[in-house]
Structure formats: structure tokens, C-alpha cells
Design a protein around this motif. Structure first.
Motif, short mmCIF file in Angstrom:
data_model
loop_
_atom_site.label_atom_id
_atom_site.label_comp_id
_atom_site.label_asym_id
_atom_site.label_seq_id
_atom_site.Cartn_x
_atom_site.Cartn_y
_atom_site.Cartn_z
N ILE A 124 0.83 -1.20 0.00
CA ILE A 124 0.00 0.00 0.00
C ILE A 124 0.87 1.26 0.00
O ILE A 124 0.63 2.22 -0.73
N ALA A 125 1.91 1.27 0.84
CA ALA A 125 2.70 2.49 1.04
C ALA A 125 3.54 2.85 -0.17
O ALA A 125 3.70 4.03 -0.49
N GLU A 126 4.10 1.86 -0.86
CA GLU A 126 5.02 2.17 -1.96
C GLU A 126 4.35 2.91 -3.12
O GLU A 126 4.87 3.93 -3.58
N PRO A 127 3.18 2.46 -3.62
CA PRO A 127 2.56 3.24 -4.70
C PRO A 127 2.12 4.63 -4.27
O PRO A 127 2.17 5.58 -5.05
N LEU A 128 1.73 4.78 -3.00
CA LEU A 128 1.36 6.10 -2.50
C LEU A 128 2.59 6.99 -2.38
O LEU A 128 2.54 8.19 -2.66
N ALA A 129 3.70 6.40 -1.95
CA ALA A 129 4.94 7.17 -1.85
C ALA A 129 5.40 7.63 -3.22
O ALA A 129 5.87 8.76 -3.39
N ALA A 130 5.28 6.75 -4.23
CA ALA A 130 5.69 7.12 -5.58
C ALA A 130 4.87 8.28 -6.12
O ALA A 130 5.36 9.09 -6.90
N ALA A 131 3.60 8.36 -5.66
CA ALA A 131 2.73 9.45 -6.10
C ALA A 131 2.78 10.64 -5.15
O ALA A 131 2.02 11.59 -5.31
#
Length: 269
Positions: free
Chosen positions: A225-232
Motif C-alpha cells: 500500500i505504502a510504496e505506490p502512494l509514496a511514488a505518487a
């Protein structure tokens, strides 16, 4: 200190708390930046080494809980990027890899983690804090909300179907700092002058991860969950529980978050 009871289940493992701070210090009363700020540096490397974590975001900061038996792996994984300290008798003492090298075995690469369904209720949430000395003024209301308020029975949701509402209330008291997450309707029941939030007074929406109890053994859920949100570059509060994981994101970004996570679901199939 709680006595054994048929009403309480306790996990076998003992968990330790990791707190990530800047330059060894944390500004008092600062608001959390969210789990996405430590997604790449802490959460993703631990997931790659098959370390299960529980995540607890609060108004003040973020905490990562790891099993005590995984501490050698955690230290070896993070020592290259972080200065690591342990607390002994109230003092912070540096920890080196040599302190935990005996018997250290690098775990085998884990299989691809399970992709759990993600739901997004329509409920709007507030992330708040309260001064400890004013806590008695709202104690009765807290007890009522926690134990006596009516619980709505919610139907099962599926991906793409937003739940109309969800009952969620989180209260944490950590080293004197209080953090509360509640829905906007519940907030109206409390004295407005006692609950403190950010200057923008922003509201948050939730994505709930899991279709059945997640337990404590699976790893990689927070990272997914955290990685795609961090990328955005989308901030998020994250709260792990036995049954579900919960990510709170700014209300204006919920559509983008759902799209990102839906793409994650599709690419993982």
C-alpha cells in the motif's frame, strides 16, 4: 497485568517498537508526515527480508512494530541507512550489527505476498490530538463512544463498491502524547475547543485492506500500500489491526489512491 481470560486472545510473540526520527531528534508536537515517507527506506526493505510489521501512525509520529525474534534481521537490514539506538534506563545507546551478529541468518526470499482486497467507505475522518490535562473533560464522552455507542451492521463490500459508512475509532496514548482518529460525525459530539488538529483542518478518507482477518504472520501488506502512494507523493496515516489494515489519505486524493491501488491489484494478478 491483565488476567488470562476467554475473552482475550494474545499473540505468542513479543513485539518491539521502532520510531524513525530525523537527526536523532523529533520536534515536540510535530504532526506526522505519514507512512509513505518511510515506505522505501524502512518498510520495503523489511518486507524484502520477510519481516512482518505492524504499523501505527499517530498525530505526532509513526511507529513500526517488529517481532523481538526478528530484531537481528531488522538491524542488519536498516543499519546501512540508519543510525540505530536502543533505550536502556532512559538513555539512547547506539546499536551496531556486531551486537546481534551471533546466529544471524539471512532469511530466504519470500514468495510474492497475497494481494488483499481494498475497500473505500464514504466516511470522512479526522486525525486529532488533545492536551493531556484536558483529557478528563472528555473522558465520559470517550467511554461512551468506545463502549456504548450504537454499532451499525455493515454489509460486505467488494472492490469497486464503496461502503456507505464504517465504524472506526482509534485512541492512542504514547509517552504522554494523545492521538485520536474518529469520523467527522463523532467529532461533533466533542467540545470543539478541546480537540486539536492541523491548521488546515483537513478531512481524511480511508482505504481498508483485507477481506478476512489478516493476522500477524503475513509480511508485505504495508509495503504494497505504502510504496505506490509514496511514488505518487501522497501522505497517509496507517493503522494495522488483527482483522484489517487501514490507510487514511487526504480526502481530495481518494480518487487517485483508489486508481493506484486498483492498478496494483490488476498488475498483481
Amino acid at each position: 497485568e491483565l488476567p488470562p481470560s476467554e475473552f482475550m486472545q494474545v499473540a505468542d510473540s513479543t513485539w518491539l517498537v521502532l520510531s524513525v526520527v530525523s537527526n536523532g531528534r523529533e520536534a515536540p508536537g510535530c504532526q506526522a508526515t505519514g507512512v509513505t515517507k518511510i515506505a522505501r527506506s524502512v518498510i520495503a526493505p523489511l518486507a524484502e527480508h520477510h519481516v512482518s510489521v505492524l504499523m501505527l501512525s499517530t498525530y505526532q509520529t509513526d511507529f513500526i512494530l517488529v517481532r523481538e525474534r526478528d530484531l537481528p534481521v531488522v538491524i542488519h537490514t536498516l543499519a546501512g541507512e540508519f543510525d540505530i539506538y536502543k533505550e536502556e534506563s532512559g538513555e539512547c545507546v547506539p546499536v551496531t550489527c556486531d551486537d546481534v551478529s551471533n546466529g544471524f541468518l539471512k532469511p530466504k526470499p519470500a514468495a510474492s505476498p497475497t494481494l488483499h482486497p481494498v475497500q473505500s467507505p464514504q466516511t470522512r475522518f479526522c486525525v486529532l490530538t488533545v492536551a493531556p490535562d484536558t483529557l478528563p473533560a472528555i473522558a465520559t464522552m470517550l467511554i461512551d463512544v468506545l463502549f456504548y455507542s450504537h454499532r451499525r451492521v455493515l454489509g460486505k463490500g467488494t472492490w469497486g463498491q464503496d461502503l456507505d459508512s464504517i465504524t472506526f475509532f482509534s485512541f492512542s496514548l504514547i509517552e504522554g502524547y494523545i492521538s485520536i482518529v474518529m469520523d467527522a460525525e463523532t467529532q461533533k459530539r466533542f467540545p470543539s475547543d478541546l480537540l486539536l488538529t492541523s491548521s488546515t483542518g483537513e478531512l481524511w478518507r480511508m482505504v481498508r485492506i483485507g477481506g478476512q482477518p489478516l493476522g500477524f504472520d503475513e509480511c508485505g501488506i504495508v509495503a504494497q500500500i505504502a510504496e505506490p502512494l509514496a511514488a505518487a507523493d501522497i501522505s497517509a496515516y496507517y493503522i494495522s489491526t488483527f482483522n484489517f489494515d487501514h490507510a487514511l489519505v487526504p480526502e481530495e486524493g481518494i480518487a487517485e489512491v483508489i486508481q493506484l491501488l486498483q492498478q496494483r491489484q490488476e498488475s498483481g494478478r
